[in-house]
Design a protein around this motif. Structure first.
Motif, PDB file in Angstrom:
ATOM      1  N   TYR A 112      19.957 -13.193  -3.862  1.00  0.00           N
ATOM      2  CA  TYR A 112      18.568 -12.835  -4.091  1.00  0.00           C
ATOM      3  C   TYR A 112      18.727 -11.530  -2.777  1.00  0.00           C
ATOM      4  N   ALA A 113      19.297 -12.421  -1.696  1.00  0.00           N
ATOM      5  CA  ALA A 113      19.416 -11.453  -0.241  1.00  0.00           C
ATOM      6  C   ALA A 113      20.903 -11.014  -0.177  1.00  0.00           C
ATOM      7  N   ALA A 114      21.921 -11.557  -0.486  1.00  0.00           N
ATOM      8  CA  ALA A 114      22.915 -11.321  -0.727  1.00  0.00           C
ATOM      9  C   ALA A 114      22.999  -9.878  -1.542  1.00  0.00           C
ATOM     10  N   THR A 115      23.027 -10.076  -3.031  1.00  0.00           N
ATOM     11  CA  THR A 115      23.522  -9.503  -3.854  1.00  0.00           C
ATOM     12  C   THR A 115      22.279  -7.407  -3.640  1.00  0.00           C
ATOM     13  N   HIS A 116      21.187  -8.134  -2.748  1.00  0.00           N
ATOM     14  CA  HIS A 116      19.913  -6.397  -2.885  1.00  0.00           C
ATOM     15  C   HIS A 116      20.750  -6.293  -0.710  1.00  0.00           C
ATOM     16  N   GLY A 117      21.383  -6.226  -0.384  1.00  0.00           N
ATOM     17  CA  GLY A 117      21.981  -5.858   0.865  1.00  0.00           C
ATOM     18  C   GLY A 117      20.937  -6.491   2.554  1.00  0.00           C
ATOM     19  N   ILE A 118      20.793  -6.999   2.116  1.00  0.00           N
ATOM     20  CA  ILE A 118      19.998  -7.676   3.516  1.00  0.00           C
ATOM     21  C   ILE A 118      20.797  -9.143   3.878  1.00  0.00           C
TER      22      ILE A 118
ATOM     23  N   ALA B 215       1.336  -1.298   0.100  1.00  0.00           N
ATOM     24  CA  ALA B 215       0.282  -0.026  -0.054  1.00  0.00           C
ATOM     25  C   ALA B 215       0.769   1.205   0.026  1.00  0.00           C
ATOM     26  N   GLN B 216       2.209   1.072   0.905  1.00  0.00           N
ATOM     27  CA  GLN B 216       2.986   2.580   0.722  1.00  0.00           C
ATOM     28  C   GLN B 216       3.885   2.043  -0.373  1.00  0.00           C
ATOM     29  N   GLU B 217       3.876   2.627  -1.291  1.00  0.00           N
ATOM     30  CA  GLU B 217       5.006   2.607  -2.535  1.00  0.00           C
ATOM     31  C   GLU B 217       6.197   2.860  -1.349  1.00  0.00           C
ATOM     32  N   THR B 218       7.901   2.331  -1.933  1.00  0.00           N
ATOM     33  CA  THR B 218       8.997   2.447  -0.832  1.00  0.00           C
ATOM     34  C   THR B 218       9.183   1.081  -2.172  1.00  0.00           C
ATOM     35  N   SER B 219      11.277   2.109  -2.157  1.00  0.00           N
ATOM     36  CA  SER B 219      11.737   1.655  -3.617  1.00  0.00           C
ATOM     37  C   SER B 219      12.076   0.094  -3.171  1.00  0.00           C
ATOM     38  N   SER B 220      12.192  -0.269  -2.262  1.00  0.00           N
ATOM     39  CA  SER B 220      12.228  -2.225  -2.053  1.00  0.00           C
ATOM     40  C   SER B 220      10.948  -3.028  -2.038  1.00  0.00           C
ATOM     41  N   PRO B 221      10.299  -4.069  -2.100  1.00  0.00           N
ATOM     42  CA  PRO B 221       9.272  -5.757  -2.510  1.00  0.00           C
ATOM     43  C   PRO B 221       9.266  -5.628  -1.291  1.00  0.00           C
ATOM     44  N   ALA B 222       8.207  -5.856  -0.660  1.00  0.00           N
ATOM     45  CA  ALA B 222       7.793  -6.574   0.676  1.00  0.00           C
ATOM     46  C   ALA B 222       7.960  -8.002   0.225  1.00  0.00           C
ATOM     47  N   SER B 223       7.708  -8.394  -0.961  1.00  0.00           N
ATOM     48  CA  SER B 223       7.858  -9.989  -0.818  1.00  0.00           C
ATOM     49  C   SER B 223       8.836 -10.013  -2.509  1.00  0.00           C
ATOM     50  N   VAL B 224       9.265 -10.890  -2.410  1.00  0.00           N
ATOM     51  CA  VAL B 224      10.143 -12.072  -3.965  1.00  0.00           C
ATOM     52  C   VAL B 224       9.194 -13.085  -4.168  1.00  0.00           C
ATOM     53  N   LEU B 225       8.980 -13.414  -5.425  1.00  0.00           N
ATOM     54  CA  LEU B 225       8.176 -14.881  -6.114  1.00  0.00           C
ATOM     55  C   LEU B 225       9.666 -15.167  -6.408  1.00  0.00           C
ATOM     56  N   LEU B 226      10.212 -17.057  -6.929  1.00  0.00           N
ATOM     57  CA  LEU B 226      11.515 -16.743  -7.508  1.00  0.00           C
ATOM     58  C   LEU B 226      10.724 -18.544  -8.126  1.00  0.00           C
ATOM     59  N   LEU B 227      11.648 -18.005  -9.609  1.00  0.00           N
ATOM     60  CA  LEU B 227      10.993 -19.547 -10.129  1.00  0.00           C
ATOM     61  C   LEU B 227      12.308 -20.288 -10.752  1.00  0.00           C
TER      62      LEU B 227
ATOM     63  N   ALA C   9       9.462 -18.578  -2.377  1.00  0.00           N
ATOM     64  CA  ALA C   9       8.373 -17.206  -1.932  1.00  0.00           C
ATOM     65  C   ALA C   9       9.139 -16.762  -0.615  1.00  0.00           C
ATOM     66  N   CYS C  10       9.588 -15.755  -0.841  1.00  0.00           N
ATOM     67  CA  CYS C  10      10.139 -14.703   0.412  1.00  0.00           C
ATOM     68  C   CYS C  10       9.510 -13.812   0.749  1.00  0.00           C
ATOM     69  N   VAL C  11       9.122 -13.451   2.530  1.00  0.00           N
ATOM     70  CA  VAL C  11       8.975 -11.780   2.714  1.00  0.00           C
ATOM     71  C   VAL C  11      10.318 -10.884   3.414  1.00  0.00           C
ATOM     72  N   LEU C  12      10.535  -9.747   2.247  1.00  0.00           N
ATOM     73  CA  LEU C  12      11.653  -8.756   3.459  1.00  0.00           C
ATOM     74  C   LEU C  12      11.110  -8.025   3.863  1.00  0.00           C
ATOM     75  N   LEU C  13      12.241  -7.757   5.269  1.00  0.00           N
ATOM     76  CA  LEU C  13      12.126  -6.862   5.212  1.00  0.00           C
ATOM     77  C   LEU C  13      13.405  -6.052   5.033  1.00  0.00           C
ATOM     78  N   PRO C  14      13.480  -5.282   3.967  1.00  0.00           N
ATOM     79  CA  PRO C  14      14.283  -3.963   3.190  1.00  0.00           C
ATOM     80  C   PRO C  14      15.337  -3.914   4.545  1.00  0.00           C
ATOM     81  N   GLY C  15      17.368  -4.818   3.962  1.00  0.00           N
ATOM     82  CA  GLY C  15      18.510  -4.303   4.480  1.00  0.00           C
ATOM     83  C   GLY C  15      18.119  -4.379   5.802  1.00  0.00           C
ATOM     84  N   ARG C  16      17.182  -5.783   6.077  1.00  0.00           N
ATOM     85  CA  ARG C  16      17.259  -6.167   7.959  1.00  0.00           C
ATOM     86  C   ARG C  16      17.214  -8.075   7.856  1.00  0.00           C
ATOM     87  N   VAL C  17      16.053  -8.409   6.561  1.00  0.00           N
ATOM     88  CA  VAL C  17      16.251  -9.785   7.122  1.00  0.00           C
ATOM     89  C   VAL C  17      14.986 -10.402   5.871  1.00  0.00           C
TER      90      VAL C  17
END
Length: 149
Positions: A81-87, A18-30, A42-50
């Motif tokens: 994905y986590a490693a390359t996105h600073g998580i 709902a609140q647009e950010t530059s980071s996604p809240a989730s990632v679906l990888l195939l 299916a992964c859920v993100l806390l950008p920059g943290r976990v």
């Protein structure tokens, strides 16, 4: 082997927050083999943290003879994905009780890392209904798969 939520759950998970950010809240990888999907995560993100791996799956049995393990590939893709996105932290979302045999823990431990939590806290206010629901959930996992919306 556990039942998955309906497809609508995953479609909603992939919608923008709902609140647009530059980071996604989730990632679906195939995991693809040619044009066929053979696994994913299916992964859920806390950008920059976990990054929390909610679900990882794959047609491992179907490709075992070819030494292709889609569920392992999906988990490695999520970690990459986590490693390359600073998580800095990857959370497998549970390793089970340390004193109870659990095959999923063996799978997760094979990736290395530190075991930082032995589980999540839970409080069961109504033990009988909880036990019945847990029994039904586990029985459902034994039933053959059926199409879901």
């Amino acid at each position: 082997k556990k039942p998955l939520p309906a497809r609508a759950f995953f479609h909603a998970l992939n919608q923008p927050a709902a609140q647009e950010t530059s980071s996604p809240a989730s990632v679906l990888l195939l995991v693809m083999l040619g044009k066929q999907v053979i696994g994913g995560a299916a992964c859920v993100l806390l950008p920059g943290r976990v990054m929390h791996e909610w679900y990882a799956c794959g047609l491992d049995r179907d490709y075992k003879q070819q030494h292709i393990y889609p569920s392992v590939m999906a988990t490695w893709a999520a970690m990459a994905y986590a490693a390359t996105h600073g998580i800095p932290q990857f959370d497998f979302m549970g390793m089970g009780q340390p004193d109870i045999p659990y095959g999923v823990r063996t799978f997760k431990k094979a990736f290395g890392g530190r075991w930082t939590s032995h589980g999540r806290l839970s409080r069961i206010n109504r033990p009988l209904p909880y036990s019945i629901a847990e029994l039904l959930y586990n029985l459902r996992a034994l039933l053959p798969a059926f199409p879901r919306n």
